[in-house]
Design an enzyme around this catalytic site. Structure first.
Site, PDB file in Angstrom:
ATOM      1  CB  THR A 146     -43.053 -38.447  22.693  1.00  0.00           C
ATOM      2  OG1 THR A 146     -43.783 -37.246  22.431  1.00  0.00           O
ATOM      3  CG2 THR A 146     -41.596 -38.120  22.927  1.00  0.00           C
ATOM      4  CE  LYS A 168     -41.903 -34.790  21.007  1.00  0.00           C
ATOM      5  NZ  LYS A 168     -42.434 -34.455  22.399  1.00  0.00           N
ATOM      6  CB  THR A 179     -44.061 -29.996  24.821  1.00  0.00           C
ATOM      7  OG1 THR A 179     -44.402 -29.558  26.050  1.00  0.00           O
ATOM      8  CG2 THR A 179     -43.061 -31.118  24.982  1.00  0.00           C
ATOM      9  CD  GLU A 259     -50.343 -35.654  24.469  1.00  0.00           C
ATOM     10  OE1 GLU A 259     -50.898 -35.020  25.382  1.00  0.00           O
ATOM     11  OE2 GLU A 259     -49.242 -36.212  24.571  1.00  0.00           O
ATOM     12  CG  ASN A 378     -52.145 -35.805  28.347  1.00  0.00           C
ATOM     13  OD1 ASN A 378     -50.941 -35.933  28.180  1.00  0.00           O
ATOM     14  ND2 ASN A 378     -52.947 -35.255  27.448  1.00  0.00           N
ATOM     15  CB  SER A 383     -49.587 -46.185  33.726  1.00  0.00           C
ATOM     16  OG  SER A 383     -50.562 -45.768  32.813  1.00  0.00           O
TER      17      SER A 383
END
EC number: 2.3.1.35
Lengths: 383, 383
Positions: A146, A168, A179, A259, A378, A383
């Protein structure tokens, strides 16, 4: 080599059109036997995605013939329709593979609260099945990404048998589990009880101790499938250690790809009265936003470590706490220790040791710094 | 009017040279009586700064003549020397004011793990005493600022009596209490038992429900001093409501000034089985970094609300949860609700309602979004 390193497995990864940008988004992992033993661990979040509810159910038999994984949508908080979609996915895979839906696990990852485009996903299952290959592990690992910047695979080889896997995950990484979707495969000849035990022993000290941002996902799934194709039955300890090593390696890859992170932080708690105390303190430090910002700024701010320890119920005396950052004991006996200017923070790896001076138990939690890039990634995600 | 709104109090705020930039850094609040009743609540962090340990001790008598407050250094994790410094500060104040050190509370705020420059602080106590005034409340409020962009004061007037106060705090704001120093004064004629009860009732539903960044300080202190100078003894409920109103107002000011924040988020939990459940769920939502980033990006990401609720032990069924953001029920029965495009996120105020559908209890937690500015401010703080 990923999930196809072990004998008896084929895999595929394709672009089914679930992601609007056309990137790969559907993976299929198939156990061709002779055994089809399996075990799984799942998120401890009480709000569980449809594929988690489904896969928990099918795992009760201890048997899996295949796993269908999609990125581009988590199928979480999608109500009865979401569960029907997961069921239909398993049915379609069973149909094209000639097995029963009750032996097909499903994993999904992506945005919560959005129904999957089943008109793309169902044909994709057939297309993926047509590309199944003993060399498909890499493509499968790529298709489940992702926000991951790299795909993650790992392999450990035993005496005539192999454990391999793919993962992942790049955010929402917190215990219970991070996650992430993880599929591990082995050609060791073992039953589901041994797999289950080895998997739980491994995840408890690896994925469950990865805490990037304190946020627990609705979709976390770790599966371990055994084909028995090697014909070798390794001893439990040897096998469990291999599973642990693969989980540890994949967990480290998750942290390194978190991230927006610019620092990987190893929080090692020592001198704890119990392992539970050590884990509680490690998590509290790992989740302290102020400390994570300080580390980002290459500031060895041990005061924020102490204030994080102070919020726990672990056994310790405030004036006996010691903290080292990158090898320098900047806090001794709850106060100022060695010169903080000696701490070299230039590198990506940061090592914090918190000594509770209350016993012999230890635990290590892995986390990252908190950065403007994390905020950006994040706040713009959906969007 | 701050701490000098109530009769019987004088205050001062000066630049003693504790802060290297020459900004005001020392405040003095004096209760001139006739009563000198007092109560206090303190951080629940087990790593407590020296002034917290000192002030908790002197408060046991239920009597305070004065409070010395400094910014520019928290005097936390400073060992026996730090405690001696706090003691010396109280002794100096007692000497210049003609009282006993056992009636002087001390509050400090700033960086952890650094000794205070006592050669600046002690003369500063005398200099502040020389400037004590019935109009000094504003200057005192200014002198306790750290990363605060504005000083915070509040006043509520009863029938012949007044409650006023000042607060500092802009980060490390989390229950138990937020990182803040608060001094409240009143001229109501009440004893320390009534003050203590009113203060605890008030902080439980105000400061304890402000959770900006989940980080708990070592220095939090809220003091309430009563001079009795009005000669009026209000009814308990009336007085408690006034204390609650001042605390609520100051708490809101803390949230509005939180480091780097661009959104103020009111997390209202309704339909909970118990108030404890509502608070647990509210805190979990308020501490979810991913949600806080989403709100920063004006993204009504209700999936992150649900995943935060799912980590709690509160009574609820996942498929009965409802979430409204700014009045739009974007999640109904655990799944997709009204169109998320209807949510207007342009304004600074954001209102999240989480309905657990499990009872009648409610609670509101106040928090902020997570921004790149927060990261910047807290990665550069000590440098």
């Amino acid at each position: 080599m990923s999930v196809t390193a072990a004998k008896g497995f084929t895999a595929a990864g394709i672009a089914a059109g679930i992601k609007e940008n056309g990137n790969p988004d559907l993976a299929l992992v198939v156990n061709n036997g002779p055994r089809r033993a399996a075990a799984g661990v799942f998120t401890s979040n009480r709000v569980k995605a449809a594929p988690v509810l489904w896969s928990e159910q099918v795992l009760k038999s201890g048997q899996l013939s295949a796993v269908v994984l999609n990125s581009g949508g988590a199928n979480a908080c999608t109500g009865p329709k979401g569960f029907q979609d997961t069921h239909a996915t398993a049915e379609r895979a069973a149909e094209v593979l000639g097995t029963g839906a009750g032996e097909v696990a499903v994993c999904s990852t992506g945005l919560i609260g959005v129904l999957l485009p089943m008109d793309k996903l169902l044909p994709g299952v057939g297309a993926a099945a047509a590309q199944l290959s003993e060399h498909g592990g890499e493509k499968a690992a790529i298709a489940i990404k992702t926000t991951d910047t790299v795909h993650k695979t790992s392999v450990v080889t035993g005496d005539g048998w192999t454990v391999g896997g793919m993962a992942k995950g790049a955010g929402m990484l917190a215990p219970g589990l991070a996650t992430m979707l993880v599929v591990l495969t082995t050609d060791a000849d073992l039953g589901s009880d041994a797999l289950d035990r080895a998997l739980r022993d491994a995840t408890r000290v690896t994925f469950d101790r990865v805490d990037s941002d304190g946020c627990m996902s609705t979709n976390d799934t770790v599966l371990l499938l055994a084909s028995g194709a090697s014909g070798v039955t390794p001893g439990y300890e040897e096998f469990a250690e291999a599973v642990r090593a693969v989980c540890d390696d994949l967990g480290q890859q998750l942290i390194r790809d978190a991230e927006g992170a610019s620092k990987d932080i190893r929080v090692e708690v020592v001198g704890a009265a119990t392992e539970d105390d050590a884990v509680e303190v490690g998590r509290s430090i790992a989740r302290n936003n102020l400390l994570k910002c300080a580390i980002h700024g290459e500031d060895p701010n041990w005061g924020r470590v102490l204030s994080a320890i102070g919020t726990t119920s672990a056994a310790f005396e405030p004036d006996e706490l010691n903290v080292a950052i990158n090898g320098v004991w900047v806090c001794k006996n709850g106060g100022v220790g060695e010169d903080r200017d000696k701490v070299d923070m230039r590198y990506r790896e940061v090592h914090i040791v918190a000594d509770l001076a209350a016993g012999d138990a230890t635990a290590t939690i892995w986390t990252n710094d908190l950065t403007a890039d994390y905020v950006h990634e994040n706040s713009a995600y959906s969007s």
